[in-house]
Design a protein around this motif. Structure first.
Motif, PDB file in Angstrom:
ATOM      1  N   VAL A 126       0.842  -1.202   0.000  1.00 18.83           N
ATOM      2  CA  VAL A 126       0.000   0.000   0.000  1.00 18.83           C
ATOM      3  C   VAL A 126       0.876   1.250   0.000  1.00 18.83           C
ATOM      4  O   VAL A 126       0.601   2.223  -0.711  1.00 18.83           O
ATOM      5  CB  VAL A 126      -0.953  -0.007   1.216  1.00 18.83           C
ATOM      6  N   GLN A 131       2.184   1.949  -3.403  1.00 17.31           N
ATOM      7  CA  GLN A 131       1.138   2.504  -4.269  1.00 17.31           C
ATOM      8  C   GLN A 131       0.836   3.948  -3.891  1.00 17.31           C
ATOM      9  O   GLN A 131       0.578   4.791  -4.755  1.00 17.31           O
ATOM     10  CB  GLN A 131      -0.125   1.650  -4.183  1.00 17.31           C
ATOM     11  N   MET A 132       0.872   4.243  -2.599  1.00  8.51           N
ATOM     12  CA  MET A 132       0.669   5.631  -2.170  1.00  8.51           C
ATOM     13  C   MET A 132       1.746   6.537  -2.756  1.00  8.51           C
ATOM     14  O   MET A 132       1.457   7.642  -3.248  1.00  8.51           O
ATOM     15  CB  MET A 132       0.691   5.712  -0.645  1.00  8.51           C
ATOM     16  N   ARG A 154       1.057   7.205  -6.372  1.00  6.80           N
ATOM     17  CA  ARG A 154      -0.076   8.101  -6.577  1.00  6.80           C
ATOM     18  C   ARG A 154       0.293   9.545  -6.272  1.00  6.80           C
ATOM     19  O   ARG A 154      -0.150  10.467  -6.970  1.00  6.80           O
ATOM     20  CB  ARG A 154      -1.254   7.666  -5.705  1.00  6.80           C
ATOM     21  N   TYR A 159      -6.958   0.200  -2.871  1.00 13.42           N
ATOM     22  CA  TYR A 159      -5.654  -0.328  -3.268  1.00 13.42           C
ATOM     23  C   TYR A 159      -5.794  -1.828  -3.532  1.00 13.42           C
ATOM     24  O   TYR A 159      -6.406  -2.546  -2.728  1.00 13.42           O
ATOM     25  CB  TYR A 159      -4.616  -0.096  -2.169  1.00 13.42           C
ATOM     26  N   VAL A 161      -4.205  -5.256  -3.423  1.00 11.11           N
ATOM     27  CA  VAL A 161      -3.079  -5.927  -2.760  1.00 11.11           C
ATOM     28  C   VAL A 161      -3.362  -7.420  -2.738  1.00 11.11           C
ATOM     29  O   VAL A 161      -4.247  -7.882  -2.014  1.00 11.11           O
ATOM     30  CB  VAL A 161      -2.881  -5.401  -1.325  1.00 11.11           C
ATOM     31  N   SER A 180      -9.017  -5.865  -2.174  1.00 15.39           N
ATOM     32  CA  SER A 180      -9.201  -4.423  -2.262  1.00 15.39           C
ATOM     33  C   SER A 180      -9.067  -3.835  -0.861  1.00 15.39           C
ATOM     34  O   SER A 180      -9.856  -4.150   0.033  1.00 15.39           O
ATOM     35  CB  SER A 180     -10.573  -4.096  -2.856  1.00 15.39           C
TER      36      SER A 180
END
Length: 591
Positions: free
Chosen positions: A198, A201-202, A205, A270, A272, A276
């Motif tokens: 996560v 991905q943060m 983004r 997200y 993973v 979700s």
């Protein structure tokens, strides 16, 4: 030897003596048979009296292994050592250009001969050290998980921005501090690997959201679940972001647009491992001002703004202002006083009756905490409960309230007998529910007071009861003690009537925001009646909160609500006053 051969030999000797590298021919035991001037110049500082008879003797202090390496069975043309770096001792009066490192290569020419090459490797070693230092510098300023610049790199960049701002009054910088809300929940429920996924991905983004719109913006990982962005505002006017802002030349509006875009981007689910995962983030925005002189002070102000956003519920952005710092100072002062209050028993419990709407009988009491501050007077709970939750003091505070409430109900049962309240309601915060020892804490409070578990009702907020599996499991463990659970402030959280059957509760408490307008609002009356009927169909009781008039009480009874509490019946009272009130109710019923 022919004339041609002699000429060739002479040319070879001239080449060897003029070669820019050192050349040494030796026997297998190191005796020097030929040495050119460059080799002599490089080796001479290593020997006393210019004794260059044996190469192994000369280099013994630097490479004692050479002698044994040369004795190994090797073929002609084999390397004995290649590019061996030998650091040279430096004399105090040595010039700066003197060699510091020798590079040695030793080759087996034939069964009886070795050839060594020597060169000054000082510059090459220094270049390698510089490259290594650069890599180490980059590594110490790069986050290993996200490949973003890290905390140190960000602070250095902010210090450079501050320096630039001192020279250029038109340079305007801002910092966004981004903190993932309740991120520990992901690590606990899904594991650290999912948490890392996560975070990556943060990071992506944030870079996509900011980097695509703000050239030169620096995005960094500032902490375990924190990111930060440093960006320059004066170069943004005329960009798409500035156009989207309320005013094209308004720095504040640009900051808010960017911060909200980050909040929106990080609030999307997200993916993973096929699952979700939902998360949100709070963003603190600070514009670098003349009052900022160091990067750490900039980040402190950004942190205050971010914490204010979290205090308002998270998943939003907050702007730093001097008022935010003043409020933080006041909250810090109140926090210190609250810690002292816990030690000095300044906190006390008050009790508010819960009555049956059918006949007005007192069926329970809710225990509420109050704080009698020596200088401030009685501090309302909305001023300090949030601080207690943020700092973890709520665990000790809640345990104290629980013990006192259980003891008080036991006392009323002894003094009032069957006319005592049937149950005692005590609020549980999220921090208390997540505390691993909470089940044992409740069991000990019941045992110490002598109460049966059925006499205790624990109240949790609607938003808490609807949370993750850990909360659900802990609530189930509490219910297994035999106590009841109440859903507090229903209608203000995340659940709905359709999901009420999924919550492990026995009582639904209808929030005062529904009760207040109910007399004049048909909409609110319909909602209250619907909650009452659905709860009853699920075997749950309902309690209306905030009842202040007889008209409200009569209406709630007509809408099938079971119980009520509020100022119409009694305000929260200290134990002695509550005892007197209960005795008065007893006398009134007997009279």
């Amino acid at each position: 030897m022919s004339e041609g051969s002699a000429t060739t030999h002479e040319a070879l000797i001239q080449f060897l003596y003029r070669a820019p590298i050192g050349l040494v021919q030796t026997s297998l035991t190191g005796e020097i048979a030929m040495i050119n001037p460059m080799a002599a110049r490089l080796l001479m500082p290593l020997v006393a009296g210019g004794n260059l008879f044996n190469l192994f003797d000369v280099l013994d202090a630097l490479a004692p292994q050479l002698r044994s390496l040369a004795q190994q069975p090797l073929e002609a043309g084999d390397l004995i050592c290649d590019d061996l770096h030998l650091p040279l001792p430096t004399a105090a009066n040595a010039p700066d250009a003197a060699p510091r490192t020798l590079a040695l290569q030793l080759l087996r020419l034939d069964d009886a001969t070795l050839m060594a090459t020597l060169s000054d490797a000082t510059a090459a070693v220094q270049r390698e050290q510089q490259r290594l230092a650069a890599r180490v510098h980059a590594a110490t300023r790069t986050d290993g998980l996200t490949a973003l610049p890290n905390r140190l790199a960000l602070l250095e960049a902010i210090d450079l921005a501050l320096e630039q701002r001192s020279r250029d009054i038109d340079a305007r910088w801002t910092v966004l501090l981004i903190n993932a809300d309740r991120f520990e929940r992901i690590n606990v429920t899904l594991g650290p690997a999912a948490g890392d996924a996560v975070l990556r991905q943060m990071a992506a983004r944030i870079r996509a959201t900011i980097g695509a719109r703000v050239p030169g913006a620096l995005t960094a990982r500032f902490g375990s679940d924190e990111f930060a962005v440093l960006l320059r505002l004066d170069g943004m006017h005329g960009t798409a972001t500035a156009t989207d802002a309320a005013s094209g030349d308004d720095d504040l509006a640009i900051c808010e647009v960017l911060a909200q875009r980050v909040v929106d981007a990080l609030g999307a689910p997200y993916a993973v491992g096929g699952t979700s995962v939902h998360a949100s983030a709070s963003v603190g925005v600070v514009r670098i001002a003349t009052s900022h002189h160091r990067a750490v002070t900039v980040m402190q102000d950004a942190d205050l703004a971010m914490r204010e956003a979290k205090r308002l519920g998270g998943g939003r952005h907050g702007l730093f202002t001097p008022a935010v710092r003043a409020q933080a100072w006041q909250r810090g002062s109140l926090e210190a006083d609250l810690r002292r209050a816990l030690d000095e028993d300044q906190l006390f419990v008050v009790y508010q009756p819960i009555v049956a709407l059918a006949d007005g009988a007192v069926v329970g009491m809710e225990a509420l905490v109050r704080w009698r501050h020596p200088q401030r007077g009685v501090v309302p709970p909305d001023r300090f409960i949030g601080i207690a939750e943020e700092t973890g003091m709520i665990v000790a505070l809640g345990e104290r309230v629980l013990r006192q409430a259980c003891d008080q109900l036991a006392t009323w049962r002894r003094t009032l007998g069957p006319l005592a309240p049937r149950s005692m309601s005590v609020n549980l915060s999220r921090a208390q529910v997540l505390e691993p020892s909470i089940v044992g804490t409740v069991a000990r409070a019941l045992a110490a007071s002598g109460l049966d578990a059925g006499a205790l009702q624990l109240e949790v907020t609607e938003s808490l009861a609807a949370q993750d599996a850990i909360v659900q499991q802990r609530l189930g463990e509490l219910k297994a003690l035999g106590l009841s659970l109440a859903l507090d402030d229903f209608g203000t959280g995340y659940s709905s009537l359709a999901s009420l059957h999924l919550l492990p509760v026995d009582v639904v408490k209808i929030d005062r925001s529904f009760v207040g307008p109910s007399v004049k609002s048909a909409h609110h009356r319909v909602l209250i009646e619907a909650v009452s009927k659905v709860a009853r169909s699920l075997g749950m009781n309902t309690v209306a909160e905030g009842v202040e008039t007889r008209e409200q009480a009569e209406l709630l009874a007509a809408l099938d609500c079971d119980k009520a509490q509020g100022y119409f019946y009694a305000r929260p009272m200290p134990a002695d006053d509550a005892t007197a009130w209960l005795q008065a109710q007893l006398e009134r019923s007997c009279g």
